[in-house]
Every structure is written in C-alpha cells, then in structure tokens.
Design an enzyme around this catalytic site. Structure first.
Site, PDB file in Angstrom:
ATOM      1  N   HIS A 133      32.908  39.352  64.203  1.00 47.33           N
ATOM      2  CA  HIS A 133      32.637  39.403  62.761  1.00 47.33           C
ATOM      3  C   HIS A 133      31.342  38.734  62.358  1.00 47.33           C
ATOM      4  CE1 HIS A 133      36.450  41.201  61.594  1.00 47.33           C
ATOM      5  NE2 HIS A 133      37.090  40.340  62.367  1.00 47.33           N
ATOM      6  N   CYS A 186      59.382  29.292  45.212  1.00 44.17           N
ATOM      7  CA  CYS A 186      59.743  29.663  43.849  1.00 44.17           C
ATOM      8  C   CYS A 186      61.107  30.313  43.805  1.00 44.17           C
ATOM      9  CB  CYS A 186      58.706  30.662  43.307  1.00 44.17           C
ATOM     10  SG  CYS A 186      57.767  30.039  41.912  1.00 44.17           S
TER      11      CYS A 186
END
Lengths: 283, 138, 109
Positions: free
Chosen positions: A102, A244
């Site tokens: 990359h 959550c």
C-alpha cells in the site's frame, strides 16, 4: 414484572441537577486548520426521521470538545502513532508489511474510511475496514488475524481513519449493498431486550435529552474509532454496538458478525455528510 | 408493574438526586498538605487552579495550575483513596510556573492546589469538581 | 518493562533566543492505580509512571512527581525558556524500573 420501556426512560430522563457545560453550536477546527463538519442536513433516506445530522462531538462538555481540537491534546493520536509503526512492520510468512503493497498510508488509504462499510464485488458481500485488514493479513501477508475489536485492530482503524479526516462520510446504500442496508435499518428500529429499547428510542427520539447526566447523541459513528475518557483507550464501532445493546439489557451480537456489519453500514449512512473525524474524543 | 405519572415523577426525582456521585472528603488530604507545608500557615491568592465544575468523566479530568514565582505546586484530591495527585517542581528553564495535566477523581470532591513560593511561604486554591454518572452504564 | 509504552511530544523546531515556548507531552501508559481488583477479587498492584522530567541542554525545565491519580496516558503541558539552540530531553520513570525517553532538537531562528 414488565416495566414499560418508555416509562423507564422517562424516569431516567427527568431533569438531572448536574448538567455539564456543553456548547452545541461550537464548530470543530483541528490544529487551527482542519474544519470538520459536525452538523449538516440529513441525507435523503432520513426524510421523516431526522432533518439534520449532528456529530457526537457537539454533545460533549467543553473540556472534552477541546481535547479534539489539537493533535497533541488528543490522547487518541498516540494510537495513530502506534498504528503507523504497525503499518511499516513486517508480519507473517510472506515477509510483508502493509507498506509493502500500500505504500505510504497517506496516499494508500486516502479517502478509504469515508466510504466504508462498502460492497466488495469479489467477496460478494458488504465489507468493513476491519474485515479487509484481516483479509490482507491472512491471504496476502500470511499473518494471523487481528481480534476484531482488539487494541491492534483499533489503532489500525485509527490510522486509516485519519487519512479521511475532514472528508464527508459517503457510504453507498443502494445497488448490491441495499439488502444489507435494509437489514441494518431494521435492526436500528427494532425494540429488543428487557427494556424494549431500539437504537432509535434514544438516538433518534431523544437525542439532546439527558439520560441521568449523560447527554444523548444521535449515535453517529463518523468519529470512530473513538478515544473514550471512560477507559482511556480506543473503541471501535462493533465494540460500542456490543456495549450499547448489552446496556439496554438485550442479548448482544458478535463483533464482526453479519448483524453488526449491517448495523454499521446503516448507522454510517445516517452520518452521510458529516466529516470523518479521524480519532474522536468522547466520554 | 404499571407506573402512574406520580410514580414516574417520584422515581425520576430520586434518580435526579443520584446522578451526581456524592461528595467525598477524607482527613488524609489535610495531613498530606501539612506534610508539604510543615504545618506553616497557608495563604490565599497568587495561585490559580482551573478545573471543570462538572467532570464529564471522572477518569480523565483536565486541570491546570499557575502560581507566578512558585518553586513547587502540589495538587491534592481530598476525596480520592489517596490524596496526592501530582507535584510540579519548576526548574531554571521553566517558562513560567504553570502546568496542565489530566487526573482521576473517584467522586465529587475538592481538588486543592498548594504552591510553595520562592520565599518559602505557601498559598493554596481549591475547586469543587462534581463527578457525574452517565445513564447508559457504558 | 510495561508494554506498548510510547511517548508523543510537541515542541517547536525553532525558537527565538530567549523565547518562551509551550511544550505538550503524552505517553501511552496504563497507570495501574493499585485500586482495581481482578476477577478473583485480588488487588492488582500499582504500576505507574512515577516521575517525568524535561531538561534542555542539561538544565531542568520541570520535574514532576506523579501519583496514581494521574490519568492513563499521562499528559503534561508546560512552558520552557529557550536561551539557545539545543536538545530537549523528556524522561519518564516507571515503577517497574523502566525509563523511557525521547529528545527533540530546537534550533534558534
């Protein structure tokens, strides 16, 4: 004994005496130069649900907000530094690092975070950044997978996020991704668990209100991964979703599993238009 | 169990009172301050302590201290399990006698900054910081 | 040696002779306070950075004693006078005996 969900919320939402000082009209400028959009018109798919979308940054106390305005005040940036070290570190049987393929992360990952989660044609499914990192590691580097919500994955996500900082979130919800998006939307609005709460119960119907002394946000994820003051480390979207759901006393889902991937795509799309914040700071 | 409006309000008020972790104060802080000052009188003025009135999270509370002309500033948290927080000793190349950091507070309490001035005298400033409980449990 | 400990420092690359500059320092460290207990109820022993110093050309700028109440990833901001060009050395001392340091060179200009 079944406590009605709305009544339970009503009990907790009644005005608490201690309000943190929060400036919901403040603008977020990082390092005196990067202007981040933290409030904008809602995307068309939110018609009828939300008129404007607001970053979680706006709901936090002044002191917390100011931590994000300077890359040396932002405690999450140390993890970006560590992610940068990881980027250049060879790992696995193929003798490669991320940089081997990359190149420089600033170029190789520019704009990536802003469009993820994303349909992957080769894989035939919606993919998250974490999945792509692990696929690269196992298939191309001959290295071990990283734990989906591990510290190492979180700092890689942080490094990649920063390369999209300031760009608007722009995830696709149509075409091949549509079915996954619909599933995520259904999850967002489904009431589950002992308290029969859906994501929308707090984050759409009650954002701006207090739950005890917590200032409820819209639950946007444009700021993820986030440095939480509560545990002084990075949290990823699936890590937060899991917590959550557990906190609403429902059976939670697996990080990296189909349900949370769908939910992440949907929640990301609710923030279309808000700026990617790199590493945000929240409580 | 059905809640009437009356029940909901009563429950809500009870919860409202409990959103702030109760005030904590231990004698250990006074002893620690006395150890620093050697029991000398501590004046007021000439030292600033900046701390939030309400801390969004007790785990990371930003504070700043400043005392022009000080040699050393010590900070104490009177409601923590141990009162000492930090000691700033200013060296020859200090640009001024001020510093900022982030601290942990176990609950609502007074944060106290004591400066030892160049002439050996002491001054202090204190600030009450409320530490709150979020509603999401997470 | 504690793992994953990495400093991050903001110091200007240049300063005018005699200028006062703001320094920001952070180090990633858990700062185990000694107050927590593990899953079996046994106390986890304290393991923190207990001292931080900043020196410029061998002269002390600030010497900080840290207690367990300093947050995870200790952060300090302070001001330093830069009389002439030189190296600013930042040193952190760990309870376990490790010493971490980093240096920033400051030129006059």
């Amino acid at each position: 004994m079944k406590i009605k969900a709305l009544t339970a919320i009503a009990a907790l939402l009644i005005s608490a005496p201690a309000f943190v000082a929060a400036d919901v009209d403040a603008e977020l400028v990082v390092n005196g130069e990067i202007e981040l959009v933290t409030k904008t018109a809602a995307a068309p798919h939110l018609a009828g649900a939300l008129d404007e979308v607001i970053s979680g940054w706006r709901f936090r106390a002044d002191e917390t907000q100011s931590l994000q305005t300077d890359d040396f005040d932002n405690p999450g940036m140390i993890f970006v530094d560590q992610g940068m070290d990881d980027w250049g570190t060879v790992d696995g049987s193929e003798g490669k690092s991320c940089a081997s393929c990359h190149g420089d992360v600033e170029e190789g990952m520019a704009g990536v975070r802003a469009v993820y989660p994303k349909w992957n044609e080769t894989a035939g499914e919606v993919r998250t950044i974490a999945q792509m990192v692990n696929e690269c590691r196992t298939d191309r580097m001959g290295a071990e997978k990283l734990g989906y919500t591990s510290a190492q994955m979180a700092r890689m996500e942080a490094l990649i996020s920063v390369q999209s900082r300031g760009m608007p979130v722009d995830v696709a919800i149509d075409g091949p991704a549509a079915a996954t998006w619909e599933h995520g939307k259904e999850m967002f609005y489904s009431r589950t668990g002992q308290l029969e709460l859906s994501c929308a119960s707090c984050h759409e119907e009650n954002y701006g209100n207090r739950i005890r002394s917590d200032h409820l946000s819209q639950g946007q994820i444009n700021g993820f991964p986030v440095y939480r003051l509560k545990n002084a480390k990075l949290t990823t979207p699936h890590g937060r979703f899991k917590g959550c759901v557990r906190d609403t006393r429902a059976e939670t889902y697996s990080p990296g599993g189909d349900d949370f991937i769908a939910l992440e795509l949907y929640v990301a799309s609710r923030g279309n238009g808000l700026s990617v914040e790199g590493v945000s700071v929240r409580n | 169990m059905e809640f009437s409006r009356r029940d909901t309000l009563a429950l809500g008020l009870g919860v409202a009172v409990a959103t702030v972790i109760p005030f904590r104060a231990f004698a250990a802080a006074d002893e620690a301050i006395a150890a620093f000052t050697g029991g000398a009188d501590v004046g007021a003025g000439g030292i600033t302590l900046t701390a939030p009135e309400i801390a969004e999270n007790g785990n990371t509370v930003p504070i700043a201290v400043s005392a022009p002309g000080a040699a050393t500033i010590m900070v104490f948290a009177s409601g923590n399990p141990t009162p000492g927080v930090v000691t700033f000793n200013f060296g020859a190349l200090a640009g001024d006698q001020s510093a900022s950091t982030r601290i942990r507070l176990a609950g609502t309490q007074d944060v106290i900054a004591v400066a030892k001035m160049a002439d050996g005298s002491f001054v202090q400033a204190s600030s009450t910081v409320k530490v709150t409980i979020g509603g999401c449990g997470g | 040696m504690a793992s994953g400990v990495k400093p991050r420092v903001k110091a200007p690359k240049t300063a005018a002779a005699g200028e006062t500059v703001t320094i920001k320092t952070l180090i990633s460290h858990k700062m185990e306070s000694g107050q927590r207990k593990d899953g079996d109820g046994n106390p986890i022993p304290r393991s923190i950075i207990n001292r931080f110093t900043c020196d410029f050309n061998g002269q002390n700028v600030i010497d900080v004693t840290l207690e367990a109440a300093i947050s995870t990833n200790p952060y300090f901001q302070f001001d330093a006078v830069i009389p002439d060009a030189g190296d600013m050395v930042f040193t952190w001392y760990d309870d376990d005996g490790s010493v971490y340091d980093t240096t920033k060179s400051i030129a006059i200009g």
